[in-house]
Structures are given as structure tokens and as C-alpha cells.
Write an enzyme that holds these catalytic residues in place. Structure first.
Site, PDB file in Angstrom:
ATOM      1  CG  HIS A  70     -12.120 -24.527  12.973  1.00 18.77           C
ATOM      2  ND1 HIS A  70     -11.886 -24.734  14.197  1.00 18.77           N
ATOM      3  CD2 HIS A  70     -12.784 -25.758  12.543  1.00 18.77           C
ATOM      4  CE1 HIS A  70     -11.990 -25.988  14.693  1.00 18.77           C
ATOM      5  NE2 HIS A  70     -12.666 -26.635  13.938  1.00 18.77           N
ATOM      6  CE  LYS A 114     -18.181  15.403  16.138  1.00 20.62           C
ATOM      7  NZ  LYS A 114     -16.736  14.522  16.616  1.00 20.62           N
ATOM      8  CD  GLU A 154     -15.819  16.099  19.807  1.00 19.24           C
ATOM      9  OE1 GLU A 154     -14.803  17.027  19.020  1.00 19.24           O
ATOM     10  OE2 GLU A 154     -15.876  14.934  19.635  1.00 19.24           O
TER      11      GLU A 154
END
Length: 365
Positions: free
Chosen positions: A45, A187, A330
Site C-alpha cells: 500500500h 519462440k 519451437e
């Protein structure tokens, strides 16, 4: 009533905390002061303190000062603090009242327009916040704070945080013939996620605008670490295997669980890989080139146990592509350095190149 710090002192053991004991007294500064302190206690806060009658009447703001006109934020009245607390920047020991890190987030002077038992109207002049505010009591110690100025505080071109920025999409392609003007990223096989951080809280939306904040509670700590930074990030939620490779199969165990159990969080931890920044502290960045956005992203120092900024490489593209294959990834994403960010659109300035089982490039997918 005479200014008193009795309540403040009764809550603290000054043999253990470095917080100032303080005495009521007049300021030596020109004009009454204010301070806004970022407080990483049990719950993040911000503490607003206004100098008055030799002490600092205080309010805890769970989401900080509102930066858009007409928006109400909760403000919980706390005990008066000594004026010497206005410069306190340090750590309160664990187990002590308010234990956690305290950082001076903003400070300056203020002009008082009205002060009653139920309403305080004032204009602050700080480094980060400059505007007219009203605090008004709703019940007991519960107050609200609202920005009253016609223009939001800060720079003249301040822009509120967007509610929705759809992710930009890459086109299928092949490695460029020349590396000049391009950047290469790995990727990642995960879930695309845009994260909106405001007041140390994270709102997480998928590519299909589905909110998954509760699905990936790991991102709460990232948001809290950013404190008062208001930012929109683009990235990927990924589950890694024991070798540090993305494992989409493991991630599927988390993808559709609204509130994962502690056991699932332990068995399938996830990380957020932030690869773009779309908004920062009042500035829309989608119109900035990729190279500039990347500089801004890296300046945020997003490094934590469940989040990071993955590297970007200048090339050679063939080497990056080969490295991604050797790591079991990938493929690669290739982005033009001068590319703008086109929300929700597919562009040839971003290219994806995947590996086939035959270890060659593929157009499509």
C-alpha cells in the site's frame, strides 16, 4: 486537541525499529509538506502523510493516489506520524508493526483548501504527482480519495492506462537474407498474456480477452515488485521442464484451473516471460519502434523468481535459429527494429519461423 504521537509510539518498539521516535514540532521547510511512501508490508500500500500542527496525519492507500479525474481510491486513516517520518526510507523488522520495506515514492509541498473532521481538500506539488485532491470520510476510519483537477497530474500528454490492448500477431515467414534491421527472439510454447499492473496489482488477459489473474498467482509478486509503476506488458506464460525447456503439456494442467491448489502450484510452477511493453506511467508506447520499446522494457529490471525478460539477439539469424533448435524450442520470432506495435493485428514486421522434425524452416503455423 494538542498534537500527540502517543498512539504512534505505543505501536512500536524503538529498540528494534529504526523508525524515528519523533516529537511534535513545526516544519523548517517552506510551506506544509506531504509525503507518499510505498510500503511493502503484509499487503502493498501507499501511506499519504500531510503536515499539520506539527505532526503528520496519515492515510493508508491500498492502490495509491488516483491519477485519473473522478476515480475514488480507498484511504484508511491511521495514526499521526512525526514529521521526521517524512524522510524515512528503510526496512521495518519482521514482527514489528508495519513490518516491511518503506520507500519514499513522492514528496513535496501542498496547499490546503479545506480541513474538517470529515473532509480534507488540498493540492499537492510533488515530483510524480501534482494535482488537487479531496479526502472524504465514509465511515469511521474509512475514507476515499479523489482527484479533483480538470487535468490529470503529471505531464501534459498524460494518458490513462488502457483497459484493453490486444496482442500483436506475427506472420509466418523465413529467416531474412540479411540481419540488419532485425532482432531475434526465441519462440516460447506457452499462453500469450497481456498483464496490466496498477497499484501493485496484476490483471492478466489472454489473447482471447479471458481474465486469468487467479489462474497464475505467480504474477502477483511481479506486480507488487513494480510498486507504483503503472505498466502494460506483453508476454508468455510458460511452464518449464526439469531441463529448462517450455513444456506445453505441463502447462495444460494449469491453463483451465481458475484457482490452483498449493499442490498444483508446487508441481507445475509457471513463469512469465515479458517481451514487450505497451504502456508506462501515462505514456502509450505502441507508437514507438520495437528498439525503443525494448530499451524501456529492459530498464524496468523485471527479474524475479517467476518472471523475467527473455533476451533479444541481433543475429546472426541462422545461429539463433540453430540455438533454439538445440535447446528444444519451437523456433524463433524475428522483429523489425523499427516495427510499431499494432494491437490485435498480424504484421509482416514480426515473423515466426518454426522447426520441423526434419530441422528445416516452415512457412505457416
Amino acid at each position: 486537541m494538542s498534537p500527540s504521537l502517543d498512539v504512534y509510539r505505543s505501536k512500536r518498539d524503538f529498540s528494534r525499529t529504526t523508525e524515528p521516535r519523533g516529537t511534535p514540532g513545526d516544519s523548517t521547510q517552506d510551506g506544509p509538506r506531504f509525503v507518499l511512501q510505498e510500503h511493502h508490508a503484509t499487503a502493498l500500500h501507499w501511506d499519504l502523510r500531510l503536515e499539520r500542527n506539527g505532526v503528520g496525519p496519515s492515510w493508508a492507500l491500498p492502490k495509491g493516489m488516483p491519477l485519473e479525474k473522478g476515480v475514488n481510491h480507498l484511504a484508511v486513516q491511521t495514526e499521526d506520524h512525526p514529521l521526521s517520518y517524512f524522510s524515512f526510507d528503510g526496512s521495518i523488522p519482521e514482527g514489528q508493526y508495519g513490518g516491511g520495506r518503506v520507500i519514499v515514492w513522492d514528496a513535496g509541498t501542498y496547499e490546503l483548501h479545506e480541513w474538517t473532521d470529515d473532509k480534507v481538500s488540498f493540492t499537492v506539488h510533488g515530483r510524480r504527482v501534482d494535482g488537487r485532491y479531496t479526502l472524504f470520510r465514509t465511515k469511521g476510519k474509512q475514507w476515499m480519495i479523489r482527484l479533483k483537477a480538470e487535468q490529470p497530474p503529471g505531464a501534459p500528454d498524460y494518458t490513462p492506462m488502457p483497459e484493453l490492448v490486444r496482442p500483436m500477431l506475427a506472420s509466418a515467414g523465413t529467416l531474412p537474407a540479411k540481419d540488419e534491421g532485425w532482432a531475434y527472439e526465441m519462440k516460447w510454447d506457452g499462453v500469450r498474456a497481456v498483464v496490466y499492473v496498477d497499484g501493485g496489482r496484476a490483471r492478466v488477459l489472454t489473447r482471447n480477452d479471458r481474465e486469468v489473474s487467479a489462474t497464475y498467482p505467480e504474477l502477483r509478486a511481479m506486480a507488487e515488485s513494480l510498486g507504483g509503476t503503472r505498466v502494460v506488458l506483453d508476454g508468455e506464460v510458460v511452464a518449464f521442464d526439469e531441463l529448462g525447456r517450455p513444456n506445453f503439456g505441463s502447462l495444460q494442467a494449469r491453463m483451465h484451473v481458475a484457482r490452483p491448489t498449493p499442490a498444483l502450484l508446487h508441481d507445475v510452477p509457471v513463469s512469465y516471460l515479458a517481451f514487450d511493453v505497451l504502456y508506462l506511467d501515462g505514456a502509450i508506447l505502441t507508437g514507438e519502434p520495437y528498439a525503443r520499446r525494448r530499451e524501456i522494457l529492459e530498464s524496468l529490471d523485471l527479474q524475479g523468481p517467476s518472471w523475467t525478460v527473455p533476451p533479444s539477439f541481433p543475429g546472426p539469424g541462422a545461429d539463433v535459429f540453430a540455438a533454439s533448435r538445440s535447446q528444444g524450442l519451437e523456433g524463433v520470432l524475428i522483429k523489425r527494429l523499427d516495427s510499431l506495435y499494432y494491437p490485435g493485428k498480424r504484421s509482416d514486421s514480426w515473423l515466426k519461423v518454426k522447426h520441423l522434425r526434419t530441422q528445416s524452416c516452415v512457412i505457416g503455423g
